[in-house]
Design a protein around this motif. Structure first.
Motif: not given
Lengths: 294, 303
Positions: B268-296
Motif C-alpha cells: 500500500q505505497y500511498g498509505v505507507a508514504t503518508a505515514v512516513g511523511l507524517f513522521k518526517s514532518i514531525v521529526s523535521f519540526v523537532l530537529i529544527t526546534l532542538s537546533y534552535y534551542l541548542a543555539y540559544k
C-alpha cells in the motif's frame, strides 16, 4: 564524612572497579558465548551446556560454512560493496569537504551548498519514495543500489571539513604560488596532513557498509545478490523460534543448527574486530575533533 | 564593471563548483528525488501508472490510516520506547563516565574503555541473532540460569512488557560505552587547577565530583539532551525489526516497522508514504526546534 576517609575511598575504588569489570564482562560475554557455541557439538549446544568455553570441541560448523555457497556469495557481495562504496564515498567526502572548508571570501555560495547537504539530514522522503527512486532508475538487484544512495555521507563531510579548517592557510597559499590548482592542492597538500581524519572517516564508512542489511533486503530480489548482513538476517532473525511453545520448540531444537548459525554470526563479526585496534587509534580522537568543536 | 567583477569571481570559484558537482548530483537524485516522490502520499499510487498518472486523492490516505485501529498504539509505542531510550541513554553514559573518571590506573581504564566501546560497532542483525539465542525460553543461557535458581523461564522476546525492557536494556548495553566518549572528553578539558584548589580547601572526592566535575560537563549534558529532542520518533528500527514478532506488535510496533509492513509487504505505497511523511514532518519540526534551542541555550552551531 566517612566516605572521604582513606578506608571509605579504598572501598569505593574497589566497588567501582568491580562494577566496571562486571560491565566489561557483560559487553564481552555475548561475543565469547557465540564463539564457544560455534565450536561446540550440536548436541551440547542444543542441550544448553555451553557458556563461555566450547563443549565437545569441533570445527564441524566451520566445515559446514566452508561448503555453504550462499555464505560465500554474500561475503563476496559485501566485499564488493565495501570496496566500491567505500572508495566512492571517501572521494565524495573529499570533493565536498574541501570547497566547504573554504572561507566565504573564496566561495561566495558556501552556505548555500552547506545547507543543501545539511537539509538532507533533517528531512527525507522516507522509505517508499526512496525505494521508488532506486527502482525507477533500474538499480534493483545491482550493486549500485547498495552504493549510490549512501555515497554522500553528510556526517563524514562535516568531520572532514572541520579537520581541513585547521590546516594553516599559508600551506594552501604556498601551493598556489607554485602554480597548483585546487585539485592538486587537495591531493598533495591537504591529504598528506590529514591522515588521522582520513583514517577515521574511511573506517567509519567501511563499518557502515559492512553492517548495512536493510538496503540489501529491499533492493535485492535474488538471494545471490544479498550482502552478508542481509543473508544473516534472512537465515537467523527471520526464522525466529523464540515464540513457539516449549513443546514445539523441543522438536525443532532436536534438529537445531544453533552451532552453524553461531559460526556464521561469529565470522561476520571478525572483520570488525580485526580493524578495531585501528579504530581505537584514530577514531576516538578524530571523532572528537569533528563533533565537540561543532 | 560590476558584472565583470562577478564574472571574474565565478571564474576564480569555478574549480570549487566543479568539485562540488558530483556530490551535489548524487544528493539531488538520491535525497531530493525521494522528497519529490512524497507526492505518492496524496495519490492512489499504482506503480504501473507512475508518479504522473496515478489519480490524486487528496488526504484520503491520511484519513484511511487514522481509521486503522492500531495506529494510536503504534504512535504511543514509538514515543514511549524512544523516550525511555533517550532517558536511559542520557543517564547511564554520564554515570559510566564519572565512574571511569575515578579510575586512576591508566592501563585498567583503557582496557575497560576498549571493551565497552566494542558493541557499538556491531550491527543489530548480529546482536539480535545472539540475543535471540541467549534469551530463548528453552535452552537459552539466561533462562537456564533462572531455572537453575528455581525460577520460571521468561519470554523476553515473546511478552510485551519484557520485550520493551529487553529493548531498552540491550540498547544501553550496545551504546553506553560509546556514548561516554563525549563526556570523558568534556571531563578531561576541565581546568585541573580547580581540583587542586578544592583539595586545598579540604574537599574530598565526592565533593569534587559534585561541585567540579558535574558542573564542568553541564554544558555538554544540556546540549546532548536538547539534540535528543529530534529523535523522539526514532525508536530504533534496526533493533526492533530484528527482534520483534506478531506476538509483541501491541507493545513494540513503531512507526518505522509499521511503514515497512504496510508499504513493502502489503504494497500500500500511498498509505505507507503518508505515514512516513507524517513522521518526517514531525521529526523535521523537532530537529529544527532542538537546533534552535541548542543555539540559544549553549550557543551551539552545526557548522
Amino acid at each position: 564524612m566517612v566516605e572521604e576517609a582513606p578506608l571509605g575511598r579504598k572501598l569505593f575504588v574497589a566497588v567501582n572497579s568491580a562494577v566496571l569489570i562486571l560491565l566489561s564482562f557483560a559487553c564481552l560475554f555475548p561475543i565469547v558465548h557465540i564463539a564457544a557455541l560455534s565450536m561446540s557439538s550440536q548436541a551440547a549446544a542444543g542441550a544448553g551446556l555451553v557458556t563461555l568455553w566450547p563443549r565437545d570441541f569441533t570445527w564441524m560448523s566451520y566445515r559446514y560454512i566452508l561448503e555453504n555457497a550462499a555464505f560465500f556469495t554474500s561475503f563476496g557481495v559485501t566485499l564488493e560493496r565495501v570496496a566500491l562504496g567505500g572508495t566512492l564515498s571517501l572521494v565524495m567526502v573529499l570533493l565536498a569537504a574541501y570547497p566547504l572548508s573554504k572561507d566565504v571570501r573564496k566561495l561566495r555560495s558556501r552556505s548555500v551548498y552547506a545547507w543543501f547537504f545539511m537539509f538532507t539530514t533533517i528531512f527525507g522522503g522516507g522509505l517508499i519514495p526512496s525505494f521508488m527512486v532506486v527502482k525507477s532508475l533500474g538499480l534493483m538487484d545491482s550493486i549500485w543500489a547498495l552504493v549510490l544512495p549512501t555515497a554522500v555521507p553528510v556526517f563524514n563531510i562535516l568531520l572532514m571539513l572541520n579537520f581541513f579548517r585547521q590546516i594553516p592557510e599559508e600551506l594552501e597559499e604556498a601551493a598556489f604560488m607554485d602554480g597548483a590548482g585546487h585539485l592538486r592542492t587537495l591531493w598533495s597538500v591537504y591529504l598528506p596532513v590529514s591522515t588521522p581524519s582520513l583514517a577515521t572517516n574511511g573506517l567509519l564508512i567501511l563499518i557502515l557498509h559492512w553492517n548495512s542489511w536493510f538496503d540489501g533486503m529491499i533492493y535485492m530480489n535474488d538471494v545471490d545478490n544479498y550482502p552478508l548482513q542481509t543473508y544473516i538476517q534472512s537465515i537467523i532473525v527471520s526464522s525466529d523460534l523464540t515464540n513457539l511453545r516449549p513443546d514445539e520448540l523441543k522438536e525443532i531444537n532436536a534438529i537445531s543448527d544453533k552451532t552453524v548459525k553461531a559460526a556464521q554470526i561469529f565470522v561476520s563479526m571478525l572483520p570488525i574486530m580485526a580493524i578495531y585496534p585501528f579504530l581505537q587509534k584514530y577514531f576516538i580522537g578524530g571523532m572528537l575533533l569533528g563533533s565537540v568543536k561543532g | 564593471m560590476n558584472s565583470n567583477k562577478t564574472l571574474k569571481r565565478l571564474y576564480r570559484e569555478l574549480p570549487l563548483h566543479l568539485m562540488l558537482l558530483p556530490p551535489v548530483i548524487l544528493v539531488l537524485v538520491f535525497s531530493y528525488g525521494p522528497m519529490a516522490g512524497i507526492v505518492i502520499a496524496f495519490q492512489d499510487f499504482v506503480p504501473a501508472n507512475g508518479w504522473f498518472n496515478s489519480p490524486w486523492i487528496g488526504l484520503d490516505n491520511f484519513k484511511y490510516v487514522l481509521d486503522f485501529p492500531d495506529v494510536r498504539q503504534v504512535l504511543w509505542n514509538t514515543f514511549f520506547i524512544a523516550v525511555l531510550k533517550i532517558a536511559a541513554g542520557t543517564v547511564c553514559p554520564i554515570i559510566l563516565a564519572l565512574s571511569l573518571n575515578e579510575v586512576k590506573k591508566t592501563l585498567f581504564k583503557r582496557g575497560i574503555q576498549t571493551i565497552v566501546y566494542l558493541p557499538h560497532f556491531m550491527s543489530w542483525v548480529l546482536l539480535a541473532g545472539i540475543l535471540i539465542d541467549i534469551l530463548s525460553p528453552s535452552g537459552g543461557i539466561i533462562n537456564n540460569m533462572l531455572q537453575a535458581l528455581g525460577m520460571q523461564p521468561i519470554y523476553f522476546l515473546g511478552d510485551g512488557a519484557w520485550f520493551r525492557a529487553t529493548l531498552i536494556i540491550s540498547n544501553v548495553w550496545k551504546e553506553v560505552g560509546f556514548d561516554t566518549i563525549v563526556y570523558l572528553a568534556a571531563i578531561v578539558s576541565i581546568d585541573r587547577t580547580q581540583y587542586e584548589s578544592a583539595v586545598l580547601d579540604g574537599a574530598g572526592y565526592t565533593r569534587q565530583m559534585w561541585h567540579i566535575t558535574l558542573p564542568g560537563i553541564r554544558g555538554i549534558i544540556i546540549l546532548l539532551m536538547l539534540l535528543n529532542i529530534g529523535s523522539i520518533l526514532n525508536a530504533g528500527f534496526d533493533q526492533i525489526f530484528n527482534l520483534y514478532s506478531p506476538q509483541v506488535y501491541d507493545s513494540a510496533d513503531i512507526l518505522d516497522t509499521f511503514v515497512y509492513r504496510i508499504g513493502m509487504e502489503e504494497m500500500q505505497y500511498g498509505v505507507a508514504t503518508a505515514v512516513g511523511l507524517f513522521k518526517s514532518i514531525v521529526s523535521f519540526v523537532l530537529i529544527t526546534l532542538s537546533y534552535y534551542l541548542a543555539y540559544k541555550v549553549v550557543n551551539y552551531r552545526i557548522f
